[in-house]
Design an enzyme around this catalytic site. Sequence first.
Site, mmCIF file in Angstrom:
data_model
loop_
_atom_site.group_PDB
_atom_site.id
_atom_site.type_symbol
_atom_site.label_atom_id
_atom_site.label_comp_id
_atom_site.label_asym_id
_atom_site.label_seq_id
_atom_site.Cartn_x
_atom_site.Cartn_y
_atom_site.Cartn_z
ATOM 1 C CG ASP A 1 -61.504 -19.005 10.605
ATOM 2 O OD1 ASP A 1 -61.873 -18.468 9.557
ATOM 3 O OD2 ASP A 1 -60.334 -18.894 11.055
HETATM 4 C C1 GLC Z 1 -58.119 -16.531 10.030
HETATM 5 C C2 GLC Z 1 -58.817 -16.848 8.731
HETATM 6 C C3 GLC Z 1 -58.530 -18.225 8.200
HETATM 7 C C4 GLC Z 1 -57.131 -18.640 8.602
HETATM 8 C C5 GLC Z 1 -57.141 -18.796 10.118
HETATM 9 C C6 GLC Z 1 -55.766 -19.213 10.647
HETATM 10 O O1 GLC Z 1 -58.953 -15.770 10.851
HETATM 11 O O2 GLC Z 1 -60.222 -16.649 8.672
HETATM 12 O O3 GLC Z 1 -58.672 -18.167 6.768
HETATM 13 O O4 GLC Z 1 -56.769 -19.863 7.983
HETATM 14 O O5 GLC Z 1 -57.556 -17.609 10.766
HETATM 15 O O6 GLC Z 1 -54.848 -18.188 10.444
#
Ligand code: GLC
Length: 710
Positions: free
Chosen positions: A266
């Site tokens: 993430d």
């Molecule tokens: C964010 C979220 C995730 C998202 C990613 C990209 O922090 O936790 O759900 O897809 O970053 O934006």
Amino acid sequence: MNKAIKKEEILNNMTLKEKIGQMTQVAPYFFISDSEATVYGALRNLNINKEQVYTIGSILGIGGPSEMIKLQESYLKNATHELPLMFMADVIHGYKTIFPVPLALASSFNPEMARIAGKISAKEAYSSGIHVVFSPMCDLSRDPRWGRVVEGFGEDVFLTGEMAKAMVEGFTNKGKLGKDAVACCIKHFAGYGASEAGRDYNTVDLSRLSLYRDYLPAYKKALEGGADFVMTSFNTLDGVPATINTFLLRKILKEKWQSKAIVISDYDSLTQIIDHGAAENQKEAALKGIKAGLDIEMASSVYMNHLTELIEEGTVKESEIDEIVGKIIDFKIKIGLFDNPYSGANQASESEICLSEEHMDLAKEAALESVVLLENNGVLPLKKKQSIALIGPFAKSRKLIGPWSWHGRNDLHKTLEETLKDNLVFVSEKASYGEYTDEEIKQIKEADVLIMALGEDESLSGEAHSRSNIHLPNDQEGFYQNFRKIIDKVVVLVFGGRPLILSEFKDVDAMMMCWFLGSSSSEAIKELLYGEANPSGKLPMSFPRNIGQIPIYYNHFNTGRPFDPASKNMYLSKYLDVANTPLYPFGYGLSYSNFTYENLSISKDSLKANETLKVSVKVKNDSDLSGKEVIQLYIRDYVAEIVRPVKELKKIRKIHFLPQETKIIDFELNYDDLAYFDHEGKLKLESGKIGIFVGGSSDKTLNKDFYFIK
Ligand code: GLC
């Protein structure tokens, strides 16, 4: 194209730095300074140089087809290798045509709605050049304080799995991809929805039993639906950050499930393992990422800045990098990126496809099925001639499409005031009684019905938006009570991205949980208020009576001292100040019709492991209004080596009934529906009595028992 030659050929022509670049994902801003993408966290200070920038393998988010084309062109011109960029984005419940938020889609108890939402969102995203969406979120959650319950499908493992799988099938064309389809990156693996006290990014401390029984199955179902990527979660599991958790990424994902999915972190979650206290520095984080099975890091440069050194010193082998980059090349070949680096990106078709009448209608269909009628003493459906006073923070609001709508635009869509205008005699968005003049109150009193559009703003839901207090904000309870005292007919519409405390509204004449319903929110609500559509939603999460009850969910254990209201024994599992039951239970939702259940029957009184149990029930629509009912089948294994919940949802059928129509609804259950996971994740089932429970809510069911014989 012969994939084997192409992949080996590409790999052999790549430098180590180019290979490592494929394992890194950044926002477009590194290539286009005026990109729409905003930059948070570690991404701001990524110390990567221009040469490294043109080895990057994928992009997070994009402003639209023109930006994608411009970026890809510039990249291919400057890159020293031949791998085009892959574009990934958060298309959670729509690209431009926005569907109800996932928690609302779950309320439809109709996986077909999730499939359609995925399919339409994919078609629109494809036209902008997106290859992969970070969706669906498969995180089960039992804590409405958590801001991200809005992105999930609720508290039940079966419903979450069914909705997630259907959405993946919609996005990916059942894994086949191709034109108008996009790949799925399911998230957040794993257990993120169990963040302690509902505080986002907080510690997760789960038993293996609960991990296997409750939190893992939906990810597996989503992978079966055709997902190609898995995103690791921010939380620790067993004290090890999921992003470097070998048990999750290798033992479960790769070995137990035999998944070939590409694993991506993430947002800068690989650097966060230092804050977690799981690595001394970025070099150690890079090593732990590789060893655990993390293929791509998002929005940080740990791999880019430390893998070369780890390889030079022999701690990491280049063959480990080749295996990862080989998976990325395979995927880029699979989506035809080498043949056409621009895929479906086309400004003209994006403009024509997005927000089309057909898509808006489909979004409305999903919205109609997602609203949950919580109370109704007959005041609904409204009559065309009735005059309406409409007040409250959502009376004129355009903020109805919900959080995480990315390219969705609230300003494009109608307000409640605009859709109800023909019958409005008064409207105001003032949200406290004291702001209303005597004259205004007089006008409100003269209306046939008062509709109060209340709830929490969409900005109070989503990532990093947990709330410790889930009452309606700004004393909307007092606002309601003051008007309740002086108005004869009051209808409350509740907007929000989570279960809210609605105990103060129990004396309302009618109340609908409207969540955030996407682009066609107010049109759908109007049709439901007037009975042009009949509410059919059911709650995917229990609504607590008060915050102290949290976590509260239907599939709980019985305990050794189960509460019995008839018992004089005070030493039972209970609170002194509130009932054990929720205000509104899982699976609950009213209709303008009246569905009655009778004649629950099962095909056998005893069942062997290789046999199938047939269950049937007679359901009647005892009303003059056609409508849909969600028939829910639960089981209870009364005695097992590991105790089992008092109810477990195993089947749902959403069925349309004509007025006065009766139908026999059939289900089939087999061993896998009845068995349970033990602490090692093995399915098992002992001989013994099992209960079948069928009804229109988890707390109102008919029951038949049978014996399973091992
Ligand atoms: C964010 C979220 C995730 C998202 C990613 C990209 O922090 O936790 O759900 O897809 O970053 O934006």
